[in-house]
Design a protein around this motif. Sequence first.
Motif, PDB file in Angstrom:
ATOM      1  N   ILE A 161      27.358 -38.794   8.467  1.00  0.00           N
ATOM      2  CA  ILE A 161      26.867 -39.441   9.688  1.00  0.00           C
ATOM      3  C   ILE A 161      27.715 -38.917  10.848  1.00  0.00           C
ATOM      4  CG2 ILE A 161      26.262 -41.631  10.757  1.00  0.00           C
ATOM      5  CD1 ILE A 161      26.755 -42.906   7.924  1.00  0.00           C
ATOM      6  N   ALA A 162      27.049 -38.270  11.811  1.00  0.00           N
ATOM      7  CA  ALA A 162      27.780 -37.620  12.902  1.00  0.00           C
ATOM      8  C   ALA A 162      27.240 -38.068  14.248  1.00  0.00           C
ATOM      9  CB  ALA A 162      27.634 -36.104  12.796  1.00  0.00           C
ATOM     10  N   THR A 163      28.129 -38.152  15.236  1.00  0.00           N
ATOM     11  CA  THR A 163      27.680 -38.249  16.635  1.00  0.00           C
ATOM     12  C   THR A 163      28.294 -37.072  17.386  1.00  0.00           C
ATOM     13  OG1 THR A 163      29.507 -39.780  17.069  1.00  0.00           O
ATOM     14  CG2 THR A 163      27.325 -40.750  16.767  1.00  0.00           C
ATOM     15  N   GLY A 164      27.481 -36.396  18.182  1.00  0.00           N
ATOM     16  CA  GLY A 164      27.951 -35.301  19.040  1.00  0.00           C
ATOM     17  C   GLY A 164      28.747 -34.251  18.281  1.00  0.00           C
ATOM     18  N   THR A 165      29.905 -33.876  18.847  1.00  0.00           N
ATOM     19  CA  THR A 165      30.724 -32.832  18.231  1.00  0.00           C
ATOM     20  C   THR A 165      31.321 -33.271  16.887  1.00  0.00           C
ATOM     21  OG1 THR A 165      32.562 -33.572  19.590  1.00  0.00           O
ATOM     22  CG2 THR A 165      31.325 -31.670  20.383  1.00  0.00           C
ATOM     23  N   GLY A 166      31.114 -34.525  16.528  1.00  0.00           N
ATOM     24  CA  GLY A 166      31.496 -34.993  15.187  1.00  0.00           C
ATOM     25  C   GLY A 166      30.720 -34.268  14.089  1.00  0.00           C
ATOM     26  N   ILE A 167      29.773 -33.430  14.461  1.00  0.00           N
ATOM     27  CA  ILE A 167      29.042 -32.608  13.482  1.00  0.00           C
ATOM     28  C   ILE A 167      29.960 -31.541  12.873  1.00  0.00           C
ATOM     29  CG2 ILE A 167      28.220 -30.876  15.151  1.00  0.00           C
ATOM     30  CD1 ILE A 167      26.119 -32.305  12.279  1.00  0.00           C
ATOM     31  N   ALA A 168      31.078 -31.244  13.550  1.00  0.00           N
ATOM     32  CA  ALA A 168      31.915 -30.100  13.147  1.00  0.00           C
ATOM     33  C   ALA A 168      32.237 -30.045  11.650  1.00  0.00           C
ATOM     34  CB  ALA A 168      33.192 -30.055  13.991  1.00  0.00           C
ATOM     35  N   PRO A 169      32.865 -31.071  11.079  1.00  0.00           N
ATOM     36  CA  PRO A 169      33.206 -30.929   9.656  1.00  0.00           C
ATOM     37  C   PRO A 169      31.971 -30.785   8.771  1.00  0.00           C
ATOM     38  CG  PRO A 169      33.563 -33.187  10.404  1.00  0.00           C
ATOM     39  CD  PRO A 169      33.306 -32.359  11.634  1.00  0.00           C
ATOM     40  N   VAL A 210      30.186 -41.633   1.548  1.00  0.00           N
ATOM     41  CA  VAL A 210      29.718 -41.813   2.930  1.00  0.00           C
ATOM     42  C   VAL A 210      30.798 -41.301   3.890  1.00  0.00           C
ATOM     43  CG1 VAL A 210      28.917 -43.481   4.646  1.00  0.00           C
ATOM     44  CG2 VAL A 210      28.396 -43.850   2.216  1.00  0.00           C
ATOM     45  N   TYR A 211      30.409 -40.361   4.750  1.00  0.00           N
ATOM     46  CA  TYR A 211      31.345 -39.772   5.723  1.00  0.00           C
ATOM     47  C   TYR A 211      30.850 -40.069   7.130  1.00  0.00           C
ATOM     48  CZ  TYR A 211      32.837 -36.812   1.780  1.00  0.00           C
ATOM     49  OH  TYR A 211      33.295 -36.360   0.561  1.00  0.00           O
ATOM     50  N   GLN A 212      31.768 -40.464   8.007  1.00  0.00           N
ATOM     51  CA  GLN A 212      31.417 -40.667   9.423  1.00  0.00           C
ATOM     52  C   GLN A 212      32.362 -39.861  10.290  1.00  0.00           C
ATOM     53  OE1 GLN A 212      30.811 -44.911  10.625  1.00  0.00           O
ATOM     54  NE2 GLN A 212      31.406 -45.316   8.513  1.00  0.00           N
TER      55      GLN A 212
END
Length: 288
Positions: free
Chosen positions: A149-157, A243-245
Amino acid sequence: MSLTSTYIPLNLHKPSEPFAATVTANIPLTPNSSEDVRHISLSVKGSQLKWLEGQSLGVIPPGQDANDKPHRLRLYSIASSRTGEDPQELTVAFCVKRVVYQNEAGEEVRGVASNLLCDAQPGDTIRVCGPVGKHFLMPGDAQTPILMIATGTGIAPFRGFIRTRAEQAAVGPAFLVFGVRTSQDLLYADELRAFTARPDHHVQLAISREQTNAQGGRMYVGDRLTELTDILWPLLTQGGLHVYQCGMKGMETGVEAAFAAIAQASGNDWPALLKQLRQEKRWLVDTY
Ligand code: NAP
């Protein structure tokens, strides 16, 4: 094949002995948005660096801060898989948003490290150290289902996770729920499309300023999760789902509320289950 080796590389270059990495690419990811997000790749050839997906590197800007002290390091999530961007070279990438805002006095403040990276040209050097982080790693078994689960640049990993999964033969179900402001802010769209070509791999977008949730408010990642309940719940309770955030701290509330609602509807004790998931290291959070 075990994904997460027992060896977790840590601090191979200490902040006191950073490596001067060479910028190999600086690609605008959101050319039609008011927000400036870049994919920056660096050659770390000649360094001691190794990393796993989900780890971060420190970036040490040159020069001194307002107090004449050397700039402190800033951590950036690695957006590459452990094999890097280019198999021939030792290259690692970041996904960086340029930070520019007005302070209370109305003055423009520009983030030191984000602007350094977003302005970097191929051939420039950037001092890096690390890697750091040992909790946000992929499960050891590629068959283990994962929810990212990502928001914005949290997509990186998760870009690193996705690229690693693409290299593996037999993998379990994987879900990505990704929140961005507008369609123009969607990051790595082509790679996400390729990811869903595989059966059992799903992407759900929450485009907050274009889509509305059931209450008529902005569509957030937590709202999208409720739509996946039927698939996710059995995986969470019986399938070993991890689950990853990653992204904004605020996302955690909506994500937990979505799971709490699912639990309640099926007569389960969510606080107890959440505690268990944390103990089993299946509820992994990297937000700020
Ligand atoms: P952004 O573009 O400002 O926001 C991304 C999406 O999240 C937007 O759709 C936004 O909606 C939505 N959002 C805002 N509040 C939310 C909430 N409470 N719950 C769910 N969704 C919410 O994101 P960004 O500027 O790229 O920032 C990403 C954040 O991730 C930064 O704080 C960054 O420091 C952090 N980050 C952390 C790591 C890490 O921990 N390793 C790595 C990379 C980034 P609206 O704006 O439309 O309301």
